[in-house]
Motif scaffolding. Structure first.
Motif, PDB file in Angstrom:
ATOM      1  N   LEU A 130      -8.705  -9.107  10.084  1.00 36.89           N
ATOM      2  CA  LEU A 130      -8.162  -9.075   8.720  1.00 36.89           C
ATOM      3  C   LEU A 130      -8.983  -8.149   7.825  1.00 36.89           C
ATOM      4  O   LEU A 130      -8.435  -7.484   6.942  1.00 36.89           O
ATOM      5  N   LEU A 181      -9.338  -2.826   3.328  1.00 34.64           N
ATOM      6  CA  LEU A 181      -9.128  -3.559   2.077  1.00 34.64           C
ATOM      7  C   LEU A 181     -10.217  -3.225   1.076  1.00 34.64           C
ATOM      8  O   LEU A 181     -11.331  -2.860   1.455  1.00 34.64           O
ATOM      9  N   TYR A 214     -16.408  -9.672   0.972  1.00 34.95           N
ATOM     10  CA  TYR A 214     -15.948 -10.647   1.967  1.00 34.95           C
ATOM     11  C   TYR A 214     -16.935 -10.767   3.118  1.00 34.95           C
ATOM     12  O   TYR A 214     -17.253 -11.847   3.592  1.00 34.95           O
ATOM     13  N   PHE A 217     -18.701 -14.260   4.263  1.00 37.70           N
ATOM     14  CA  PHE A 217     -18.486 -14.860   5.576  1.00 37.70           C
ATOM     15  C   PHE A 217     -19.762 -14.855   6.415  1.00 37.70           C
ATOM     16  O   PHE A 217     -19.922 -15.678   7.305  1.00 37.70           O
ATOM     17  N   ARG A 222       1.910  -7.495   0.965  1.00 28.86           N
ATOM     18  CA  ARG A 222       1.190  -7.797   2.192  1.00 28.86           C
ATOM     19  C   ARG A 222      -0.328  -7.784   1.933  1.00 28.86           C
ATOM     20  O   ARG A 222      -1.041  -8.680   2.357  1.00 28.86           O
ATOM     21  N   GLY A 223      -0.751  -6.748   1.190  1.00 32.62           N
ATOM     22  CA  GLY A 223      -2.170  -6.670   0.844  1.00 32.62           C
ATOM     23  C   GLY A 223      -2.603  -7.882   0.034  1.00 32.62           C
ATOM     24  O   GLY A 223      -3.638  -8.482   0.295  1.00 32.62           O
ATOM     25  N   ILE A 252      -2.954 -10.943   2.177  1.00 32.43           N
ATOM     26  CA  ILE A 252      -4.195 -10.926   2.957  1.00 32.43           C
ATOM     27  C   ILE A 252      -5.378 -11.281   2.063  1.00 32.43           C
ATOM     28  O   ILE A 252      -6.223 -12.093   2.436  1.00 32.43           O
ATOM     29  N   HIS A 253      -5.408 -10.688   0.863  1.00 34.56           N
ATOM     30  CA  HIS A 253      -6.499 -11.014  -0.056  1.00 34.56           C
ATOM     31  C   HIS A 253      -6.498 -12.502  -0.390  1.00 34.56           C
ATOM     32  O   HIS A 253      -7.551 -13.142  -0.398  1.00 34.56           O
ATOM     33  N   LEU A 289      -7.814 -14.395   2.513  1.00 39.12           N
ATOM     34  CA  LEU A 289      -9.258 -14.202   2.690  1.00 39.12           C
ATOM     35  C   LEU A 289     -10.048 -14.941   1.624  1.00 39.12           C
ATOM     36  O   LEU A 289     -11.091 -15.531   1.907  1.00 39.12           O
ATOM     37  N   ILE A 290      -9.529 -14.929   0.392  1.00 37.65           N
ATOM     38  CA  ILE A 290     -10.250 -15.627  -0.679  1.00 37.65           C
ATOM     39  C   ILE A 290     -10.245 -17.130  -0.415  1.00 37.65           C
ATOM     40  O   ILE A 290     -11.261 -17.805  -0.568  1.00 37.65           O
TER      41      ILE A 290
END
Lengths: 294, 290
Positions: A91, A96, A102, A106, B19-20, B23-24, B27-28
């Motif tokens: 991911l 990004l 991130y 992690f 989509r971005g 994903i963010h 992830l958050i």
């Protein structure tokens, strides 16, 4: 080259040579000798041949329990940890924004993971009135007393290990960056979907990294000690449900002063880790692909 | 440009954005789950003990800084003793690893000597030997030297480059330093010691920093070795102090215990925030465990 260089080299090597002989090779051999004796630190070792190993194999139920606990832990925690590490790494590998952020978040648990403080925290999080059960309560579920239940205690330790997936994740990320984008582009032109691209490009290209992470995590997991010690109050409880191999070894050596028996345990651990590593290397011929073979 | 292409262009653009964003968001959410136990620890450390298990909110409704005062004094000795011991041990471990490992790495990377290949292979092999395999004879050795209940068993091995992983890290790094520099220095009459000190060590700084940071973190976090070697409380390290606080106070006072747990992590947070990139690059490049 010349004698001069030899002298200089051994001056530079001297600390390590001394350390290797006195603190690594010597002790390893001594450990094997001690494993064939009855030894309590305070009197001279008594030769008893293979009695320690025989006792381990046939008479010691707690030893079997420690093997069972440790193997369950390794077999559960390593694949789960690697799956999380790879999933999140994939991911994150999409260009990004905020990648650095991130990655740090992690990775942080991996860095703190070995500490007593984190084990204490985990003990509270999974206690009967801890945060996990409070959250479950919101959904009307009456959670068990995780760390004092023989059914669940080991899983809390597995969960702690999985929480620390950050370090293999960072290694996966570095590996994913090495895969050239044009391979994916070419596959897309040929009509490959995301699953196909993952199975036929990502996984094969990543096998050397998967292999490396796998071996390192296996070696580390067999040696886990601190979390089990803290969460079980040093005893591997409840009812030996978290009696890790290293915990039992520590208890035999430094609580019961059965140093001979503990040395035998240490040698079996070396054997187990060695066998697991060797088996990984042997199996690697069938599934690990290195770039230059293509 | 027709309307059709404009619309499809716009919708395609927004599709990618969605989509971005998804994903963010994912992830958050994952990051929050990861960090939640640490936030809970921070918030619980300032809550009265009776609220720790009943108050779900991360923002404490009542602050109780007394937890820190009670915790600091809570074990038989104040935490200042444990912190001081930990810093002495970790500090010496850093110095030991940086100097001993860099000397050995210099020899392996730059000098020629008898049995070089064999010794290098041996060094690599020692990386894989589990700590427990050598623990008992090492203990017997240190016991016979009268070193038990001193810092020496925890510190002296670092000055003998026992953490071979760092040697390997530095060998790899030195191989990337141009040999021409050494050769030029040799022409000017410098010997190996001079070359090591004036050329290799300064250029090796990034690898030395990585080594120093990981040495500090691992030594500071280590629990097993202090548990084995340090027997009197005035020698205890921070992890042992926490263990002591936990077993002496029991379930009655979680507040002070959690306060000290959080405090014990502060040096690690500080090192992490200063050296994040170096730590992560160190892991990525060499697969150091972490």
């Amino acid at each position: 080259m010349d004698a001069n260089n030899n002298v200089a080299a051994f001056v530079f090597l001297s600390p390590w040579l001394l350390g290797m002989i006195c603190l690594t090779l010597g002790p390893i051999l001594a450990s094997f000798y001690l494993s064939l004796t009855s030894y309590d630190m305070f009197s001279a070792p008594k030769w008893i041949g293979f009695d320690n190993y025989i006792k381990m194999a046939f008479e010691d139920g707690r030893y079997y329990q420690s093997l069972k606990v440790t193997f369950s832990y390794v077999l559960l925690s390593v694949p789960l940890k690697l799956a999380f590490a790879l999933g999140i790494a994939m991911l994150l590998n999409r260009g990004l924004r905020g990648l650095g952020f991130y990655r740090s978040v992690f990775y942080l648990p991996s860095l703190l993971g070995g500490s007593v403080a984190v084990a204490i925290m985990w003990r509270q999080v999974f206690s009967y009135d801890g945060i996990i059960n409070q959250i479950l309560m919101k959904f009307g579920i009456d959670g068990p007393s995780w760390i004092t239940s023989t059914d669940y205690a080991l899983y809390t330790l597995v969960a702690l290990a999985v929480w620390q997936f950050g370090s293999p994740m960072v290694i996966f990320l570095a590996g994913l960056k090495q895969i050239p984008q044009d391979i994916y582009d070419a596959a897309e032109v040929d009509g490959a979907g995301p699953v196909r691209k993952f199975m036929s490009i990502t996984i094969p290209m990543l096998t050397p990294i998967i292999f490396f992470n796998f071996v390192m995590q296996i070696i580390g997991a067999f040696q886990a000690f601190t979390p089990a010690y803290i969460i079980s109050g040093g005893k591997g409880g409840p009812a030996d449900a978290t009696l890790f191999y290293t915990l039992y070894l520590y208890e035999q050596a430094f609580t019961n002063f059965q140093m001979g028996y503990a040395s035998a345990m240490a040698w079996v651990l070396v054997g187990i880790i060695g066998t697991a590593t060797a088996a990984s290397f042997l199996s690697a011929r069938y599934w690990v692909h290195y770039g230059d073979e293509r | 440009m027709t309307d059709a292409t404009a619309i499809s262009g716009a919708s395609r653009h927004s599709l990618i954005n969605w989509r971005g964003l998804a994903i963010h968001a994912g992830l958050i959410a994952a990051a929050l789950v990861m960090i939640y136990p640490l936030l809970w620890l921070a918030s619980s450390s300032v809550k009265p003990s009776n609220l720790i298990f009943s108050d779900l909110s991360l923002w404490p409704t009542r602050f109780r800084l007394q937890n820190y005062v009670d915790g600091w004094r809570g074990a038989a000795l104040p935490f200042s003793t444990f912190f001081l011991n930990s810093f002495i041990i970790a500090g010496l471990a850093v110095v030991g690893n940086v100097f001993a490992c860099s000397m050995v790495a210099y020899a392996f990377a730059r000098l020629n000597f008898a049995f070089k290949k064999t010794l290098f292979a041996l060094m690599m092999l020692t990386i894989m030997i589990p700590l427990h395999a050598t623990l008992i004879p090492q203990y017997a050795l240190f016991y016979s030297l009268g070193w038990v209940n001193t810092f020496l068993p925890l510190v002296a091995p670092k000055f003998l480059a026992v953490d071979a992983f760092f040697i390997f890290l530095m060998v790899q790094f030195i191989r990337g330093i141009p040999r021409e520099l050494d050769e030029a220095a040799t022409v000017d009459g410098a010997g190996p010691i001079r070359i090591y000190w004036s050329i290799i060590l300064p250029l090796l700084t990034p690898a030395l920093v990585t080594t120093a940071v990981f040495s500090f973190i691992w030594t500071y976090e280590d629990f097993l070795s202090p548990l084995v070697y340090l027997t009197s409380m005035d020698k205890y390290t921070v992890p042992q102090g926490l263990n002591l606080l936990m077993s002496s106070k029991g379930a009655s006072s979680w507040g002070p215990l959690l306060a000290m747990s959080l405090l014990s992590l502060v040096p690690l947070f500080v090192v992490f925030f200063i050296f994040q990139r170096r730590l992560i690059e160190g892991i990525a490049a060499t697969g150091l465990k972490g």
